[in-house]
Design a protein around this motif. Sequence first.
Motif, PDB file in Angstrom:
ATOM      1  N   ALA A 120     -31.316  74.456-149.499  1.00  0.00           N
ATOM      2  CA  ALA A 120     -32.374  73.365-149.250  1.00  0.00           C
ATOM      3  C   ALA A 120     -33.237  73.112-149.283  1.00  0.00           C
ATOM      4  O   ALA A 120     -34.716  73.451-149.597  1.00  0.00           O
ATOM      5  N   ASP A 121     -33.054  72.771-151.525  1.00  0.00           N
ATOM      6  CA  ASP A 121     -34.366  71.714-151.851  1.00  0.00           C
ATOM      7  C   ASP A 121     -34.326  71.151-151.860  1.00  0.00           C
ATOM      8  O   ASP A 121     -35.070  69.944-153.402  1.00  0.00           O
ATOM      9  N   GLN A 122     -33.366  69.938-151.223  1.00  0.00           N
ATOM     10  CA  GLN A 122     -33.482  68.002-151.487  1.00  0.00           C
ATOM     11  C   GLN A 122     -35.102  67.586-150.997  1.00  0.00           C
ATOM     12  O   GLN A 122     -35.839  68.413-150.293  1.00  0.00           O
ATOM     13  N   GLY A 123     -34.866  67.137-151.522  1.00  0.00           N
ATOM     14  CA  GLY A 123     -36.568  66.079-151.397  1.00  0.00           C
ATOM     15  C   GLY A 123     -36.402  65.611-149.933  1.00  0.00           C
ATOM     16  O   GLY A 123     -38.228  65.355-149.705  1.00  0.00           O
ATOM     17  N   MET A 124     -35.794  65.106-149.400  1.00  0.00           N
ATOM     18  CA  MET A 124     -36.016  64.737-147.815  1.00  0.00           C
ATOM     19  C   MET A 124     -35.438  65.522-146.503  1.00  0.00           C
ATOM     20  O   MET A 124     -34.645  66.139-146.640  1.00  0.00           O
ATOM     21  N   PRO A 125     -36.102  66.127-145.519  1.00  0.00           N
ATOM     22  CA  PRO A 125     -35.783  66.677-144.273  1.00  0.00           C
ATOM     23  C   PRO A 125     -34.110  66.381-144.518  1.00  0.00           C
ATOM     24  O   PRO A 125     -33.314  67.271-143.654  1.00  0.00           O
ATOM     25  N   ILE A 126     -33.553  65.065-144.370  1.00  0.00           N
ATOM     26  CA  ILE A 126     -32.526  64.732-144.024  1.00  0.00           C
ATOM     27  C   ILE A 126     -31.499  64.988-144.276  1.00  0.00           C
ATOM     28  O   ILE A 126     -29.768  65.321-144.210  1.00  0.00           O
ATOM     29  N   ASP A 127     -32.202  65.315-145.803  1.00  0.00           N
ATOM     30  CA  ASP A 127     -30.746  65.943-146.693  1.00  0.00           C
ATOM     31  C   ASP A 127     -30.774  66.771-146.651  1.00  0.00           C
ATOM     32  O   ASP A 127     -29.741  67.740-146.881  1.00  0.00           O
ATOM     33  N   ARG A 128     -31.973  67.466-146.827  1.00  0.00           N
ATOM     34  CA  ARG A 128     -32.316  69.088-145.850  1.00  0.00           C
ATOM     35  C   ARG A 128     -30.856  69.563-145.024  1.00  0.00           C
ATOM     36  O   ARG A 128     -30.213  70.566-144.837  1.00  0.00           O
TER      37      ARG A 128
ATOM     38  N   ARG B   2     -49.749  59.762-124.829  1.00  0.00           N
ATOM     39  CA  ARG B   2     -48.539  59.559-126.160  1.00  0.00           C
ATOM     40  C   ARG B   2     -47.222  59.569-126.292  1.00  0.00           C
ATOM     41  O   ARG B   2     -47.093  60.601-125.432  1.00  0.00           O
ATOM     42  N   ARG B   3     -46.538  58.908-126.740  1.00  0.00           N
ATOM     43  CA  ARG B   3     -45.085  59.875-127.668  1.00  0.00           C
ATOM     44  C   ARG B   3     -44.932  60.009-128.400  1.00  0.00           C
ATOM     45  O   ARG B   3     -45.690  59.789-129.402  1.00  0.00           O
ATOM     46  N   VAL B   4     -43.784  60.875-128.765  1.00  0.00           N
ATOM     47  CA  VAL B   4     -44.264  61.764-129.548  1.00  0.00           C
ATOM     48  C   VAL B   4     -42.423  61.892-130.835  1.00  0.00           C
ATOM     49  O   VAL B   4     -41.063  61.916-129.541  1.00  0.00           O
ATOM     50  N   PHE B   5     -42.407  62.232-131.607  1.00  0.00           N
ATOM     51  CA  PHE B   5     -41.388  61.844-132.482  1.00  0.00           C
ATOM     52  C   PHE B   5     -40.982  62.952-133.687  1.00  0.00           C
ATOM     53  O   PHE B   5     -42.468  63.442-134.194  1.00  0.00           O
ATOM     54  N   MET B   6     -39.837  62.595-134.306  1.00  0.00           N
ATOM     55  CA  MET B   6     -39.378  63.754-134.845  1.00  0.00           C
ATOM     56  C   MET B   6     -38.896  62.217-136.379  1.00  0.00           C
ATOM     57  O   MET B   6     -37.822  61.853-135.923  1.00  0.00           O
ATOM     58  N   ASP B   7     -39.640  62.704-137.429  1.00  0.00           N
ATOM     59  CA  ASP B   7     -39.138  61.364-137.942  1.00  0.00           C
ATOM     60  C   ASP B   7     -37.813  62.584-140.158  1.00  0.00           C
ATOM     61  O   ASP B   7     -39.253  63.208-140.401  1.00  0.00           O
ATOM     62  N   PHE B   8     -36.387  62.259-139.762  1.00  0.00           N
ATOM     63  CA  PHE B   8     -36.344  63.258-140.683  1.00  0.00           C
ATOM     64  C   PHE B   8     -36.190  62.144-141.846  1.00  0.00           C
ATOM     65  O   PHE B   8     -35.859  62.768-142.598  1.00  0.00           O
TER      66      PHE B   8
ATOM     67  N   ILE C 207     -27.828  58.266-131.463  1.00  0.00           N
ATOM     68  CA  ILE C 207     -28.638  58.087-131.703  1.00  0.00           C
ATOM     69  C   ILE C 207     -28.587  59.134-132.920  1.00  0.00           C
ATOM     70  O   ILE C 207     -27.808  59.889-133.288  1.00  0.00           O
ATOM     71  N   ASP C 208     -29.100  57.890-133.877  1.00  0.00           N
ATOM     72  CA  ASP C 208     -28.847  58.251-135.234  1.00  0.00           C
ATOM     73  C   ASP C 208     -30.117  58.428-136.208  1.00  0.00           C
ATOM     74  O   ASP C 208     -31.107  57.566-136.476  1.00  0.00           O
ATOM     75  N   ILE C 209     -30.328  60.255-136.349  1.00  0.00           N
ATOM     76  CA  ILE C 209     -31.445  60.750-136.419  1.00  0.00           C
ATOM     77  C   ILE C 209     -31.559  60.294-138.492  1.00  0.00           C
ATOM     78  O   ILE C 209     -32.673  60.575-138.740  1.00  0.00           O
ATOM     79  N   ALA C 210     -30.623  60.086-138.608  1.00  0.00           N
ATOM     80  CA  ALA C 210     -30.756  60.016-140.128  1.00  0.00           C
ATOM     81  C   ALA C 210     -31.226  58.517-140.879  1.00  0.00           C
ATOM     82  O   ALA C 210     -31.884  57.600-141.195  1.00  0.00           O
ATOM     83  N   LYS C 211     -31.097  57.120-139.661  1.00  0.00           N
ATOM     84  CA  LYS C 211     -31.927  56.247-139.846  1.00  0.00           C
ATOM     85  C   LYS C 211     -33.438  56.071-139.182  1.00  0.00           C
ATOM     86  O   LYS C 211     -33.742  55.366-139.017  1.00  0.00           O
ATOM     87  N   GLU C 212     -33.002  56.343-137.835  1.00  0.00           N
ATOM     88  CA  GLU C 212     -34.362  56.330-136.745  1.00  0.00           C
ATOM     89  C   GLU C 212     -35.220  57.569-136.488  1.00  0.00           C
ATOM     90  O   GLU C 212     -34.382  58.244-136.489  1.00  0.00           O
ATOM     91  N   PRO C 213     -36.145  58.133-136.087  1.00  0.00           N
ATOM     92  CA  PRO C 213     -37.074  59.033-135.672  1.00  0.00           C
ATOM     93  C   PRO C 213     -36.776  59.158-134.125  1.00  0.00           C
ATOM     94  O   PRO C 213     -36.111  58.292-133.653  1.00  0.00           O
ATOM     95  N   LEU C 214     -36.643  60.498-133.854  1.00  0.00           N
ATOM     96  CA  LEU C 214     -35.810  60.760-132.570  1.00  0.00           C
ATOM     97  C   LEU C 214     -37.305  61.610-131.656  1.00  0.00           C
ATOM     98  O   LEU C 214     -38.188  62.193-132.094  1.00  0.00           O
ATOM     99  N   GLU C 215     -37.750  60.843-130.342  1.00  0.00           N
ATOM    100  CA  GLU C 215     -38.059  61.188-129.651  1.00  0.00           C
ATOM    101  C   GLU C 215     -38.272  62.396-128.846  1.00  0.00           C
ATOM    102  O   GLU C 215     -37.250  62.771-127.881  1.00  0.00           O
ATOM    103  N   PHE C 216     -39.416  63.325-128.618  1.00  0.00           N
ATOM    104  CA  PHE C 216     -38.923  64.612-128.024  1.00  0.00           C
ATOM    105  C   PHE C 216     -39.959  64.928-127.515  1.00  0.00           C
ATOM    106  O   PHE C 216     -41.009  64.160-127.342  1.00  0.00           O
ATOM    107  N   ALA C 217     -40.063  66.462-126.562  1.00  0.00           N
ATOM    108  CA  ALA C 217     -41.240  66.684-125.839  1.00  0.00           C
ATOM    109  C   ALA C 217     -41.175  67.913-125.306  1.00  0.00           C
ATOM    110  O   ALA C 217     -40.157  68.424-126.068  1.00  0.00           O
TER     111      ALA C 217
END
Length: 694
Positions: A399-407, A362-368, A424-434
């Motif tokens: 860091a009390d913003q509602g979403m991870p990307i805003d934090r 499986r591929r793993v992602f981080m979604d901000f 790679i724009d992590i503000a718009k798309e999930p980031l694949e990692f391992a």
Amino acid sequence: MTIDVPQDILDALTDVDMPRLPPELAPSDVVRLAGVEVPIYRAGCVVVGSGAAGLRAAVELKRRGDDVVIISQSAWGGTSACSGSDKQTLHTANTADQGDNYKAMARAIRSGGAMDEDTAYVEAVGSPRMMASLQFLGLPLPQDPLGGTLRYQTDHDEVGRATSCGPRTSRLMVKVLAEEAIRLGVPFYNQTTAVKILTDGAGGDRHVVGIVAMRASDRREENPLGLALFVSGVIVLAAGGPGELYRDSVYPNGCFGSLGLALDAGVELVNLTESQFGIGTRREGFPWNLSGTYVQTIPHIYSVDAEGAEHHFLAEYYRSTQELASNIFRKGYQWPFHATRMLDFGSSLVDLAIFSETAAGRRVFMDFNRNPLSVPGDLPFSLERLDKDVRNYLRKAGADQGMPIDRLKHMNPLAIELYRRYKIDIAKEPLEFAVNNQHMNGGIMVDTWGRSSLGGCYAAGEAAGTHGVTRPGGAALNAGQVFGTRAAEHISASGRAERAAMKDIAAMAEAGIAEILAALRTESLLTVKSIRSQVQARMSDKAGILCDQESVSGALLEARKLNAEIRDNGVAYGRAAEAVRGVQWRHMALASEAVLSALDFFIRNGGGSRGARAICDAEGESLPLARSGPLQDYRFRKEREAHRKEQIIVRLDGDEIRLSTRPNRSFDENARSFFERDWPAWLTGHIYDRGTDG
């Protein structure tokens, strides 16, 4: 950040332009050796590697009036110039508030065990000098209005000795040191790969006399591989770590280090069982560590199977949404995988879960743009429902913003900008990692002056095995600066690098070149691609964060077989550039056998889980638990206390890897210097302990 930072300031800390190299000096002569017309370059000292540690050694030697040159496979293309993280850390003694206690800092540096106590103190007490000199050269370390350096807490750091210039701290270090080296007139030889250390003498009298290299600019009809000879009685190995050893790696491509080169010369290595692994984006795209604010913003982590279905897999490991989210946050300052942190629902369960998902295909992602999903049956994620340490940190950071990307935009906008530079724009798309290999803590065994077991051979940076099982984040950057300086001081005090070496080493050079040519065979069936595939798969699958005796022993047998095939059949190459890679993969296969030999030796002698590796054993004393139940497949051995007090030494004897152990060197914390008594030792150079230098 409470103040909006202008884009041009962010750009300057993200897009770091490197200086142009000066023109290369011509060889002093050309000599026919082993049927090849070989150019001769002479120097008082040859530094192998153009990263932060190698540049520091060269700068300090040149400042002292010594004759020094730098040879580099790819200037500004190594780990310190191309790696980083959200706010890449430099770990030094605290220079603000009430200052620091160097002995306490040394204890913290060596707290993981298997580290020399005197080395830890050398790194601690040397750190303010290194930081101040980097600031003098222009390194933009942040300060408060009264001049104190801004600090924060990093992994294996309970005090908060970390500081940072942003995501490119080490590249900025390389930049200011390179500018100084060029200003001082240090000659550089780029696209120059060291392939053979030449020695003379026997036993304890063996010493360096030069290096055979391959240089693209020296390729001629009468020298098709670009072989070159650097004559010098002193070398500093500072070519970084063995980044190509693992398939799953956050090292930049083409980082081979010098472990195989050193082994081939009979240099003793130490602590090869110790590495660092952690989450990051792989080098197939943009290799980068996902530590610090990337995870402290608490993004949603999920996997995707072959059919495209998402899996909230961390919910199978943690008992509540609060526990899950808090441990994602803790990966910020507990970034490296650590076996014991799999227990008690700790932060390394995150690494284990990601590793297991990847192993399952499986591929793993981080979604901000999403907060973590809730654990089934539990309350949804909330910034008010976090563990106390996590909640307090985020409140202090605002860091009390509602979403991870805003934090993340609030805490560290550079972290977003960095990925945008690589499309790679992590503000718009999930980031694949391992989970990836990130650092080799072991390496060439050195004393407190950076001397190896081979006369005239020094090591600094990741090439040197100065670290123990663990180290504070950013301690490696400091260690490279401290030992680069100390090696230069020792070399200069010996007087051996005052002028270019004039010794005739034709006999040793001819034998070394003949050996290289014999190992490269156009008719061989062993290609670079096949060697790379075997080595990297074996190391990633059998010698990563999870090991067991049977798998490691089997991998070692396969590694020995591969090296026997290389000795018998050589390595194939077509173009001249492939010949360089052929030698490097010959060295990497040797380094792989050395690492597996040390790991097999450790496990067979009862070695338990520590640092980056869990030694899995059905009879192990430690059993990680998950929400889904006991993780029996990952039951692991505990570390033995006796193993913390010793180090495993590896050396090559003929074609055989020899292993032994030695106790950690001690440091007497009760000893006190006294000015009038000890000043003469400094004035006369006795502090350098030069008796074994010849």
